[in-house]
Design a protein around this motif. Structure first.
Motif, PDB file in Angstrom:
ATOM      1  N   GLY A 187      16.876  49.605 -28.059  1.00 62.88           N
ATOM      2  CA  GLY A 187      16.738  50.984 -28.481  1.00 62.88           C
ATOM      3  C   GLY A 187      16.219  52.029 -27.316  1.00 62.88           C
ATOM      4  O   GLY A 187      15.311  52.666 -27.608  1.00 62.88           O
ATOM      5  N   ASP A 240      21.177  50.528 -25.550  1.00 67.41           N
ATOM      6  CA  ASP A 240      21.186  51.458 -27.019  1.00 67.41           C
ATOM      7  C   ASP A 240      22.596  51.217 -27.500  1.00 67.41           C
ATOM      8  O   ASP A 240      23.607  51.248 -26.529  1.00 67.41           O
ATOM      9  N   GLU A 274      22.177  58.588 -25.399  1.00 66.40           N
ATOM     10  CA  GLU A 274      20.478  58.377 -25.473  1.00 66.40           C
ATOM     11  C   GLU A 274      20.134  57.640 -24.000  1.00 66.40           C
ATOM     12  O   GLU A 274      19.167  58.047 -23.710  1.00 66.40           O
ATOM     13  N   ASP A 285      25.106  46.471 -28.567  1.00 65.58           N
ATOM     14  CA  ASP A 285      24.813  46.487 -30.036  1.00 65.58           C
ATOM     15  C   ASP A 285      23.497  45.343 -30.185  1.00 65.58           C
ATOM     16  O   ASP A 285      23.842  44.340 -29.810  1.00 65.58           O
ATOM     17  N   PHE A 318      10.780  46.539 -29.353  1.00 63.23           N
ATOM     18  CA  PHE A 318      11.269  47.595 -29.971  1.00 63.23           C
ATOM     19  C   PHE A 318      10.399  48.614 -30.328  1.00 63.23           C
ATOM     20  O   PHE A 318       9.424  48.518 -30.848  1.00 63.23           O
ATOM     21  N   SER A 337      12.279  51.659 -32.806  1.00 68.54           N
ATOM     22  CA  SER A 337      13.605  51.509 -33.030  1.00 68.54           C
ATOM     23  C   SER A 337      14.009  50.858 -34.182  1.00 68.54           C
ATOM     24  O   SER A 337      15.325  51.192 -34.706  1.00 68.54           O
ATOM     25  N   TYR A 395      15.449  53.120 -36.853  1.00 67.44           N
ATOM     26  CA  TYR A 395      16.768  53.774 -37.021  1.00 67.44           C
ATOM     27  C   TYR A 395      17.918  52.614 -37.628  1.00 67.44           C
ATOM     28  O   TYR A 395      19.106  53.063 -37.509  1.00 67.44           O
ATOM     29  N   MET A 396      17.314  51.624 -37.866  1.00 67.54           N
ATOM     30  CA  MET A 396      18.239  50.260 -38.487  1.00 67.54           C
ATOM     31  C   MET A 396      18.015  50.080 -39.962  1.00 67.54           C
ATOM     32  O   MET A 396      17.007  50.246 -40.332  1.00 67.54           O
ATOM     33  N   ASP A 441       6.356  50.551 -34.551  1.00 69.17           N
ATOM     34  CA  ASP A 441       6.955  51.227 -35.515  1.00 69.17           C
ATOM     35  C   ASP A 441       5.944  51.888 -36.510  1.00 69.17           C
ATOM     36  O   ASP A 441       4.881  51.852 -36.175  1.00 69.17           O
ATOM     37  N   TYR A 466       9.895  61.031 -33.551  1.00 67.61           N
ATOM     38  CA  TYR A 466      10.985  60.273 -33.586  1.00 67.61           C
ATOM     39  C   TYR A 466      11.398  60.443 -35.309  1.00 67.61           C
ATOM     40  O   TYR A 466      10.161  60.667 -36.145  1.00 67.61           O
TER      41      TYR A 466
END
Length: 185
Positions: A24, A43, A48, A62, A78, A81, A84-85, A111, A139
C-alpha cells in the motif's frame, strides 16, 4: 508513537537494513521516502503509485497474491494500509507478507483503531516525522470495517507463524513488529 497537541505524531526514525516491501506504498509513500532505493512499494492502484514521490521502485500488485517467490524480503511494511482492506483481505495480505519474508525478517504495521467507518467516514490526521522532513497528512475510509484494533490484527499475524516482537499504542494508533522465525540449522 507520541501524541502532539495538534493531532497524532509518528516518528519513522528506525534504521531498517535490507530490502523492504511496502504494501500500500502509494500516495504519500512514507516508507519509500524514508528508505529510498531499499523499497519496493506495491499498491492496487496505479494512480496511488503515481502520486508517490520518486526515489524508490513502485509496482501495481495485489497484496493477496504477491508475485514473488518465498523469502525474498528482509522487511514488509503496512503503513496505514490495513485500514483500506476488509478482514478477509487483511488475513490474505498478512499471510502473503509472511510468505515473502526471509527467515528472521520483520513485519512492521502502523494503523489506527477504527470503531466504525460507515455511514460516516473515518479519518485520521497525522504528522509523520522523517529524518529530513515533516509531513502532515490524513487517511480516511468509508467502509464496513469496524472494531479494527491491534487486538483484531495481532492474531492474523501470529496465525501466519510470526512472532510478536514490539507493540506500542496511544491516541487511537498502534504500531507492531513481528519476526519470522529464523531457519533451523
Amino acid at each position: 508513537m507520541e501524541t502532539s497537541t495538534n493531532g497524532r505524531t509518528i516518528r519513522l526514525q528506525e534504521n531498517l537494513q535490507g530490502r523492504i516491501l511496502d504494501v500500500g506504498g502509494g500516495g504519500e509513500g512514507m516508507i519509500g521516502r524514508r528508505y529510498g532505493s531499499q523499497v519496493l512499494a506495491i499498491d492496487l492502484r496505479q494512480e496511488e503509485l503515481d502520486e508517490a514521490p520518486d526515489g524508490f521502485e513502485k509496482q501495481v500488485m495485489d497484496a493477496c497474491d504477491l508475485a514473488f517467490e518465498a523469502e525474498q524480503f528482509d522487511h514488509v511494511t503496512f503503513f496505514y494500509s490495513l485500514m483500506y482492506m476488509d478482514v478477509r483481505t487483511q488475513k490474505q495480505a498478512l499471510a502473503e507478507a509472511a510468505r515473502v519474508l526471509k527467515p528472521g525478517g520483520r513485519l512492521h504495521l502502523w494503523d489506527c483503531d477504527i470503531p466504525q467507518a460507515y455511514p460516516e467516514p473515518f479519518v485520521v490526521d497525522l504528522e509523520v516525522i522523517l529524518p529530513t522532513e515533516r509531513i502532515h497528512t490524513s487517511y480516511g475510509i468509508v467502509s464496513l470495517l469496524s472494531n479494527h484494533t491491534a487486538d483484531s490484527v495481532r492474531p492474523f499475524c501470529t496465525d501466519c507463524g510470526l512472532i510478536p516482537e514490539t507493540e506500542t499504542s496511544g491516541d487511537g494508533q498502534f504500531a507492531m513488529v513481528f519476526q519470522k522465525a529464523k531457519a533451523q540449522k
